[in-house]
Design a protein around this motif. Structure first.
Motif, mmCIF file in Angstrom:
data_model
loop_
_atom_site.group_PDB
_atom_site.id
_atom_site.type_symbol
_atom_site.label_atom_id
_atom_site.label_comp_id
_atom_site.label_asym_id
_atom_site.label_seq_id
_atom_site.Cartn_x
_atom_site.Cartn_y
_atom_site.Cartn_z
ATOM 1 N N PHE A 26 0.841 -1.201 0.000
ATOM 2 C CA PHE A 26 0.000 0.000 0.000
ATOM 3 C C PHE A 26 0.876 1.250 0.000
ATOM 4 O O PHE A 26 0.648 2.181 -0.782
ATOM 5 C CB PHE A 26 -0.934 0.002 1.211
ATOM 6 N N ALA B 175 0.006 2.895 -3.552
ATOM 7 C CA ALA B 175 -1.095 3.865 -3.444
ATOM 8 C C ALA B 175 -0.690 5.263 -3.919
ATOM 9 O O ALA B 175 -1.405 5.880 -4.716
ATOM 10 C CB ALA B 175 -1.652 3.893 -2.024
ATOM 11 N N LYS C 50 -2.281 7.162 -7.225
ATOM 12 C CA LYS C 50 -2.884 8.496 -7.128
ATOM 13 C C LYS C 50 -2.237 9.449 -8.136
ATOM 14 O O LYS C 50 -2.929 10.166 -8.866
ATOM 15 C CB LYS C 50 -2.735 9.040 -5.708
ATOM 16 N N GLU D 241 -7.289 9.863 -5.180
ATOM 17 C CA GLU D 241 -6.999 9.170 -3.920
ATOM 18 C C GLU D 241 -8.049 8.096 -3.644
ATOM 19 O O GLU D 241 -7.712 6.986 -3.222
ATOM 20 C CB GLU D 241 -6.951 10.168 -2.770
ATOM 21 N N ASP D 242 -9.313 8.406 -3.895
ATOM 22 C CA ASP D 242 -10.385 7.403 -3.720
ATOM 23 C C ASP D 242 -10.137 6.186 -4.607
ATOM 24 O O ASP D 242 -10.292 5.046 -4.169
ATOM 25 C CB ASP D 242 -11.744 7.999 -4.063
ATOM 26 N N ALA E 21 -7.270 5.181 -5.850
ATOM 27 C CA ALA E 21 -6.092 4.457 -5.369
ATOM 28 C C ALA E 21 -6.464 3.567 -4.186
ATOM 29 O O ALA E 21 -6.058 2.400 -4.122
ATOM 30 C CB ALA E 21 -4.990 5.448 -4.977
ATOM 31 N N GLN E 22 -7.258 4.092 -3.262
ATOM 32 C CA GLN E 22 -7.656 3.302 -2.096
ATOM 33 C C GLN E 22 -8.558 2.138 -2.499
ATOM 34 O O GLN E 22 -8.404 1.020 -1.998
ATOM 35 C CB GLN E 22 -8.347 4.191 -1.066
ATOM 36 N N GLU E 23 -9.485 2.396 -3.403
ATOM 37 C CA GLU E 23 -10.374 1.329 -3.872
ATOM 38 C C GLU E 23 -9.565 0.245 -4.594
ATOM 39 O O GLU E 23 -9.823 -0.950 -4.438
ATOM 40 C CB GLU E 23 -11.437 1.924 -4.800
ATOM 41 N N MET F 64 -6.383 -0.536 -4.044
ATOM 42 C CA MET F 64 -5.609 -1.307 -3.069
ATOM 43 C C MET F 64 -6.512 -2.225 -2.244
ATOM 44 O O MET F 64 -6.087 -3.320 -1.866
ATOM 45 C CB MET F 64 -4.802 -0.358 -2.169
ATOM 46 N N LEU F 65 -7.747 -1.826 -2.020
ATOM 47 C CA LEU F 65 -8.699 -2.713 -1.343
ATOM 48 C C LEU F 65 -8.951 -3.947 -2.195
ATOM 49 O O LEU F 65 -8.995 -5.078 -1.681
ATOM 50 C CB LEU F 65 -10.006 -1.974 -1.058
ATOM 51 N N TRP G 277 -6.056 -6.297 -1.936
ATOM 52 C CA TRP G 277 -6.169 -7.088 -0.697
ATOM 53 C C TRP G 277 -7.132 -8.261 -0.895
ATOM 54 O O TRP G 277 -6.831 -9.385 -0.529
ATOM 55 C CB TRP G 277 -6.645 -6.190 0.438
#
Length: 193
Positions: A35, A39, A43, A57-58, A60-62, A64-65, A68
């Motif tokens: 991450f 991440a 971004k 950023e949203d 990138a987070q989605e 990386m989720l 996972w």
């Protein structure tokens, strides 16, 4: 598992090992390293493609989720970790754009002819009836040949070639009769005003 001491670099082999640790044992430390490395790069990549920082950023987070959740689907024989993660990011971005543009697509698919017609006012109905009567009177003043051709062409909506076949006259004659009939009709309607 070895971790990179340099947070700015992550070798392809290290990335594969970290992703395997996430896939096999849900290793949070390995995921945190992935991450931390991917991440910010995701971004930046999204922002270079024109997205706002918060949206990038949203995404990138989605992304990386999803990394996972889907780590077990990674196949090192098909792609490198970076390629796999950035492909997921690309797909997340496309899905986001589709979701955001869907209301516009629905609005553009709206057809005004789907709306019910508003009722005709009494005045408009009377004016239309008067206009129709004037046209009927004017057509009655045309020669029978011109009146027949106008009825077939405009009221029966037949093409001029079909009218020529039906009346067994040359196409040029049909065209000239239509032109002459319309010219005469305009003249008659102007006189009836």
């Amino acid at each position: 598992m070895t971790m990179s001491t340099d947070t700015g670099a992550l070798s392809a082999e290290e990335a594969r090992r970290l992703l395997a640790a996430v896939a096999q044992g849900r290793d949070r430390a390995a995921f945190a390293t992935l991450f931390g490395f991917y991440a910010p790069r995701l971004k930046a990549f999204m922002m270079r493609s024109g997205m706002a920082a918060s949206t990038a950023e949203d995404i990138a987070q989605e992304t990386m989720l999803l990394v996972w959740k889907k780590a077990s689907y990674f196949d090192p024989a098909r792609a490198g970790v970076s390629t796999w993660i950035f492909t997921i990011g690309r797909n997340v971005r496309i899905d986001r754009l589709r979701r955001e543009s869907r209301p516009a697509a629905v609005a553009s698919a709206f057809d005004p002819s789907d709306e019910p017609e508003s009722p005709v006012s009494g005045e408009a109905a009377v004016m239309a009836a008067e206009r129709e009567e004037r046209v009927r009177s004017a057509v009655a003043l045309l020669s029978p040949e011109q009146a027949d051709i106008l009825r077939l062409s405009f009221f029966a909506d037949k093409p001029q070639s079909e009218i020529a076949s039906q009346l067994r006259i040359p196409l040029g004659t049909v065209k000239s009769r239509v032109r002459l009939a319309l010219s005469r009709l305009r003249q008659i309607l102007d006189d009836l005003k």
